[in-house]
Design a protein around this motif. Structure first.
Motif, PDB file in Angstrom:
ATOM      1  N   PHE A 126      12.178 -22.766  -7.990  1.00  0.00           N
ATOM      2  CA  PHE A 126      11.605 -22.014  -9.103  1.00  0.00           C
ATOM      3  C   PHE A 126      10.098 -22.262  -9.214  1.00  0.00           C
ATOM      4  CE2 PHE A 126      15.843 -21.245 -11.208  1.00  0.00           C
ATOM      5  CZ  PHE A 126      15.687 -19.873 -11.310  1.00  0.00           C
ATOM      6  N   HIS A 127       9.649 -23.484  -8.948  1.00  0.00           N
ATOM      7  CA  HIS A 127       8.209 -23.763  -8.958  1.00  0.00           C
ATOM      8  C   HIS A 127       7.501 -22.906  -7.903  1.00  0.00           C
ATOM      9  CE1 HIS A 127       7.713 -26.851 -11.931  1.00  0.00           C
ATOM     10  NE2 HIS A 127       8.592 -27.657 -11.380  1.00  0.00           N
ATOM     11  N   GLN A 128       8.095 -22.821  -6.704  1.00  0.00           N
ATOM     12  CA  GLN A 128       7.516 -21.989  -5.652  1.00  0.00           C
ATOM     13  C   GLN A 128       7.459 -20.522  -6.071  1.00  0.00           C
ATOM     14  OE1 GLN A 128       9.996 -23.446  -2.135  1.00  0.00           O
ATOM     15  NE2 GLN A 128       8.081 -22.869  -1.148  1.00  0.00           N
ATOM     16  N   VAL A 129       8.550 -20.049  -6.646  1.00  0.00           N
ATOM     17  CA  VAL A 129       8.625 -18.658  -7.089  1.00  0.00           C
ATOM     18  C   VAL A 129       7.535 -18.362  -8.109  1.00  0.00           C
ATOM     19  CG1 VAL A 129      10.022 -17.057  -8.476  1.00  0.00           C
ATOM     20  CG2 VAL A 129      11.065 -18.321  -6.576  1.00  0.00           C
ATOM     21  N   GLN A 130       7.405 -19.248  -9.097  1.00  0.00           N
ATOM     22  CA  GLN A 130       6.424 -19.027 -10.160  1.00  0.00           C
ATOM     23  C   GLN A 130       4.997 -19.030  -9.597  1.00  0.00           C
ATOM     24  OE1 GLN A 130       4.310 -21.676 -11.696  1.00  0.00           O
ATOM     25  NE2 GLN A 130       3.355 -20.093 -12.971  1.00  0.00           N
ATOM     26  N   THR A 131       4.711 -19.961  -8.687  1.00  0.00           N
ATOM     27  CA  THR A 131       3.377 -20.042  -8.096  1.00  0.00           C
ATOM     28  C   THR A 131       3.044 -18.778  -7.307  1.00  0.00           C
ATOM     29  OG1 THR A 131       3.490 -22.456  -7.963  1.00  0.00           O
ATOM     30  CG2 THR A 131       1.901 -21.356  -6.533  1.00  0.00           C
ATOM     31  N   LEU A 132       3.992 -18.335  -6.477  1.00  0.00           N
ATOM     32  CA  LEU A 132       3.751 -17.145  -5.655  1.00  0.00           C
ATOM     33  C   LEU A 132       3.637 -15.885  -6.511  1.00  0.00           C
ATOM     34  CD1 LEU A 132       6.171 -17.924  -2.706  1.00  0.00           C
ATOM     35  CD2 LEU A 132       3.688 -17.663  -2.533  1.00  0.00           C
ATOM     36  N   GLY A 164       0.792  -1.219   0.000  1.00  0.00           N
ATOM     37  CA  GLY A 164       0.000   0.000   0.000  1.00  0.00           C
ATOM     38  C   GLY A 164       0.821   1.263   0.000  1.00  0.00           C
ATOM     39  N   HIS A 165       2.147   1.143   0.163  1.00  0.00           N
ATOM     40  CA  HIS A 165       2.983   2.341   0.098  1.00  0.00           C
ATOM     41  C   HIS A 165       2.956   2.902  -1.322  1.00  0.00           C
ATOM     42  CE1 HIS A 165       6.519   4.948   0.115  1.00  0.00           C
ATOM     43  NE2 HIS A 165       6.465   4.936   1.432  1.00  0.00           N
ATOM     44  N   PRO A 166       2.766   4.208  -1.490  1.00  0.00           N
ATOM     45  CA  PRO A 166       2.553   4.753  -2.835  1.00  0.00           C
ATOM     46  C   PRO A 166       3.755   4.646  -3.768  1.00  0.00           C
ATOM     47  CG  PRO A 166       2.754   6.525  -1.216  1.00  0.00           C
ATOM     48  CD  PRO A 166       2.648   5.241  -0.454  1.00  0.00           C
ATOM     49  N   ARG A 167       4.974   4.496  -3.232  1.00  0.00           N
ATOM     50  CA  ARG A 167       6.155   4.463  -4.099  1.00  0.00           C
ATOM     51  C   ARG A 167       6.893   3.131  -4.077  1.00  0.00           C
ATOM     52  NH1 ARG A 167       7.754  10.139  -1.848  1.00  0.00           N
ATOM     53  NH2 ARG A 167       6.545  11.516  -3.206  1.00  0.00           N
ATOM     54  N   LEU A 168       6.458   2.197  -3.265  1.00  0.00           N
ATOM     55  CA  LEU A 168       7.194   0.937  -3.125  1.00  0.00           C
ATOM     56  C   LEU A 168       6.377  -0.246  -3.605  1.00  0.00           C
ATOM     57  CD1 LEU A 168       8.879   1.301   0.384  1.00  0.00           C
ATOM     58  CD2 LEU A 168       9.849   1.811  -1.856  1.00  0.00           C
ATOM     59  N   GLY A 169       7.015  -1.107  -4.380  1.00  0.00           N
ATOM     60  CA  GLY A 169       6.443  -2.381  -4.771  1.00  0.00           C
ATOM     61  C   GLY A 169       7.474  -3.468  -4.511  1.00  0.00           C
ATOM     62  N   PHE A 170       7.096  -4.712  -4.773  1.00  0.00           N
ATOM     63  CA  PHE A 170       7.996  -5.837  -4.527  1.00  0.00           C
ATOM     64  C   PHE A 170       8.021  -6.773  -5.726  1.00  0.00           C
ATOM     65  CE2 PHE A 170       8.031  -4.265  -0.322  1.00  0.00           C
ATOM     66  CZ  PHE A 170       9.093  -4.863   0.347  1.00  0.00           C
ATOM     67  N   SER A 171       9.127  -7.482  -5.850  1.00  0.00           N
ATOM     68  CA  SER A 171       9.256  -8.571  -6.808  1.00  0.00           C
ATOM     69  C   SER A 171       9.778  -9.783  -6.061  1.00  0.00           C
ATOM     70  CB  SER A 171      10.230  -8.194  -7.938  1.00  0.00           C
ATOM     71  OG  SER A 171      11.559  -8.093  -7.439  1.00  0.00           O
ATOM     72  N   ILE A 172       9.708 -10.940  -6.714  1.00  0.00           N
ATOM     73  CA  ILE A 172      10.402 -12.126  -6.198  1.00  0.00           C
ATOM     74  C   ILE A 172      11.664 -12.268  -7.029  1.00  0.00           C
ATOM     75  CG2 ILE A 172      10.269 -14.581  -5.703  1.00  0.00           C
ATOM     76  CD1 ILE A 172       7.306 -14.347  -5.456  1.00  0.00           C
ATOM     77  N   ALA A 173      12.804 -12.443  -6.340  1.00  0.00           N
ATOM     78  CA  ALA A 173      14.094 -12.336  -7.009  1.00  0.00           C
ATOM     79  C   ALA A 173      14.958 -13.575  -6.793  1.00  0.00           C
ATOM     80  CB  ALA A 173      14.815 -11.083  -6.531  1.00  0.00           C
ATOM     81  N   PRO A 174      14.633 -14.695  -7.472  1.00  0.00           N
ATOM     82  CA  PRO A 174      15.552 -15.832  -7.433  1.00  0.00           C
ATOM     83  C   PRO A 174      16.878 -15.419  -8.054  1.00  0.00           C
ATOM     84  CG  PRO A 174      13.910 -16.121  -9.167  1.00  0.00           C
ATOM     85  CD  PRO A 174      13.503 -14.902  -8.389  1.00  0.00           C
ATOM     86  N   HIS A 175      17.975 -15.645  -7.368  1.00  0.00           N
ATOM     87  CA  HIS A 175      19.254 -15.063  -7.787  1.00  0.00           C
ATOM     88  C   HIS A 175      19.633 -15.428  -9.212  1.00  0.00           C
ATOM     89  CE1 HIS A 175      23.725 -15.360  -8.160  1.00  0.00           C
ATOM     90  NE2 HIS A 175      23.629 -14.106  -7.757  1.00  0.00           N
ATOM     91  N   ALA A 176      19.673 -16.725  -9.519  1.00  0.00           N
ATOM     92  CA  ALA A 176      20.084 -17.186 -10.852  1.00  0.00           C
ATOM     93  C   ALA A 176      19.786 -18.671 -10.968  1.00  0.00           C
ATOM     94  CB  ALA A 176      21.578 -16.930 -11.073  1.00  0.00           C
ATOM     95  N   PRO A 177      19.687 -19.205 -12.188  1.00  0.00           N
ATOM     96  CA  PRO A 177      19.450 -20.642 -12.329  1.00  0.00           C
ATOM     97  C   PRO A 177      20.508 -21.512 -11.667  1.00  0.00           C
ATOM     98  CG  PRO A 177      18.972 -19.529 -14.388  1.00  0.00           C
ATOM     99  CD  PRO A 177      19.594 -18.503 -13.484  1.00  0.00           C
ATOM    100  N   TYR A 178      21.746 -21.036 -11.576  1.00  0.00           N
ATOM    101  CA  TYR A 178      22.796 -21.869 -10.980  1.00  0.00           C
ATOM    102  C   TYR A 178      22.806 -21.818  -9.458  1.00  0.00           C
ATOM    103  CZ  TYR A 178      25.413 -17.406 -11.091  1.00  0.00           C
ATOM    104  OH  TYR A 178      25.807 -16.096 -10.957  1.00  0.00           O
TER     105      TYR A 178
END
Length: 439
Positions: free
Chosen positions: A202-208, A181-195
């Motif tokens: 990755f399945h969890q990340v995609q689902t969420l 709800g903060h007017p300037r802040l949002g979030f992403s999910i950031a899996p570092h890298a495939p390795y």
């Protein structure tokens, strides 16, 4: 009868980015309630609007606020700690050990404040961040008044921040809930890298990400070794693996994307993925030259990122525009590749679209947030000026940034930062952390 507005900005040139390639001479932007209400000629603006404040920019270029599509803001405190190394040696021998000893919520808050001050002074009004302790990063961005998408990082191995992928996600999503709800802040999910992330994670990340409507922010195809290792371990290239796992989609931001073949580009285009191009970091770590002209030709949205100050070593999107344009030309042997307007578009609307924020930022249009940057082109090194956008990309540096507004609020005025934290306090924080990191 004149209409009341909060702010009227009169500029010698305005480049709205949308429509494409437009340059408006002697125009004005009218702002009310943090939003752009009009873009029109200065003579008409003077009769149509009465403003609480009028800013005259007679020798200036006004552009949308820049969007840094990929950074690790807190790593500003690691600037210069390990230079002139290839990526994996840089990570394994220097960065990861330093992080394991020193990263904390306080480290992230202070490092992010330092980064936000640097970015805003250089005309960056929005960034997409990826690091530990996202709640501390959010606190710092909010204090700086900067727009940010904060990444909830995911790794397979334990750190001082979290013990396993579930712990990373739990803590990251808890931070998102606290700042929702903060007017300037949002979030992403950031899996570092495939390795560094497993199939199950990755399945969890995609689902969420699908459930919560969040972007996925991930390093991808950064080095040739990454490709070779994926082929050996998974029997396919990293992007093909993510496609098999169902992770690719219009919410995915693939960072670096240097080593791409035609099949990789087709996957990115077909799934509507975006790319965060980080030309300076790619050069410094000798990762290679991303095939940006081929990505753009295939319709893949491309934005620009600085990466972190530990691998750049500047959070300077003006520099990234110049490097992106020049690398595209030398990499393709085509001097017409990524012209100046295209570089600016990547640094503004391209990043906004990747973040799903192009309805709010990235161009100077009615109804959008008044995130703006002005550059003073009056210095001798900027004269003569036949094409202000050419000057923006090939001549200007962040020292030319004179004014910055976020939601119509002044953050830089005549080159002077108006942030709540001054240079003396920033230098005190930096000195404290340099002492700790040096021990």
């Amino acid at each position: 009868m004149s209409e009341a507005v909060d702010l009227l900005i009169n500029a010698r040139w305005i480049v709205p980015v949308e429509p494409r390639d437009a340059v408006l001479a002697d125009h004005a932007v009218a702002i009310r309630g943090g939003r752009i209400v009009d873009l029109l000629g200065q003579d008409e603006a003077r009769t149509r609007y009465v403003a609480d404040e009028v800013v005259e920019l007679p020798r200036h270029l006004l552009i949308p606020g820049l969007v840094n599509l990929h950074t690790h803001a807190a790593m500003s405190l690691l600037r210069g700690i390990a230079d002139d190394l290839p990526l994996m040696r840089w990570l394994e021998e220097a960065i990861w050990p330093a992080e394991s000893r020193h990263v904390s919520a306080a480290f992230v808050r202070d490092g992010t404040l330092l980064a936000a001050a640097e970015m805003i002074r250089g005309g960056i009004t929005t960034c997409s961040d990826m690091y530990f302790h996202p709640e501390a990063a959010a606190e710092a961005f909010a204090a700086a008044g900067m727009r940010a998408v904060v990444g909830a990082v995911v790794l397979e191995f334990p750190t001082s921040y979290a013990s396993d992928p579930e712990d990373y996600l739990r803590k990251g999503l808890a931070a998102r809930d606290r700042w929702q709800g903060h007017p300037r802040l949002g979030f992403s999910i950031a899996p570092h890298a495939p390795y560094t992330v497993s199939d199950d994670s990755f399945h969890q990340v995609q689902t969420l990400a699908d459930e919560l409507g969040l972007p996925i922010h991930v390093h991808i195809h950064e080095t040739a070794q990454e490709i070779a290792d994926s082929l050996a371990v998974h029997g396919c290239r990293p992007l093909a693996r993510l496609a098999r796992l169902g992770v690719l989609g219009s919410n995915l931001i693939g960072v670096h994307a240097v080593h791409l073949d035609e099949a990789d580009i087709e996957l990115l285009a077909r799934h509507g993925c975006s790319v965060a191009h980080c030309p300076t970091s790619n050069m410094k770590l000798a990762s290679g030259i991303a095939p940006v002209p081929r990505l753009l030709a295939a319709g893949v949205p491309v934005g620009l990122g600085t990466d972190g100050a530990a691998s750049n070593n500047r959070l300077d999107l003006l520099q990234e525009m110049r490097h992106a344009a020049l690398l595209a030309k030398v990499g393709s042997l085509d001097a017409t590749a990524v012209p100046a307007h295209a570089a600016l578009r990547m640094a503004t609307l391209g990043g906004a679209r990747a973040l799903g924020m192009d309805d709010r930022i990235g161009s100077i249009e009615k109804g959008k947030c008044a995130d703006l940057c002005a550059l003073d082109l009056s210095a001798p090194q900027c004269r003569p000026c036949f094409d202000p956008v050419s000057h923006l990309v090939y001549v200007c540096g962040r020292e030319n940034v004179s004014h910055v507004w976020i939601d119509g609020e002044t953050r830089v005025d005549k080159g002077v930062s108006l942030l709540h934290i001054n240079d003396t306090e920033l230098l005190r924080l930096v000195s404290m952390w340099q002492t700790k990191l040096g021990n």
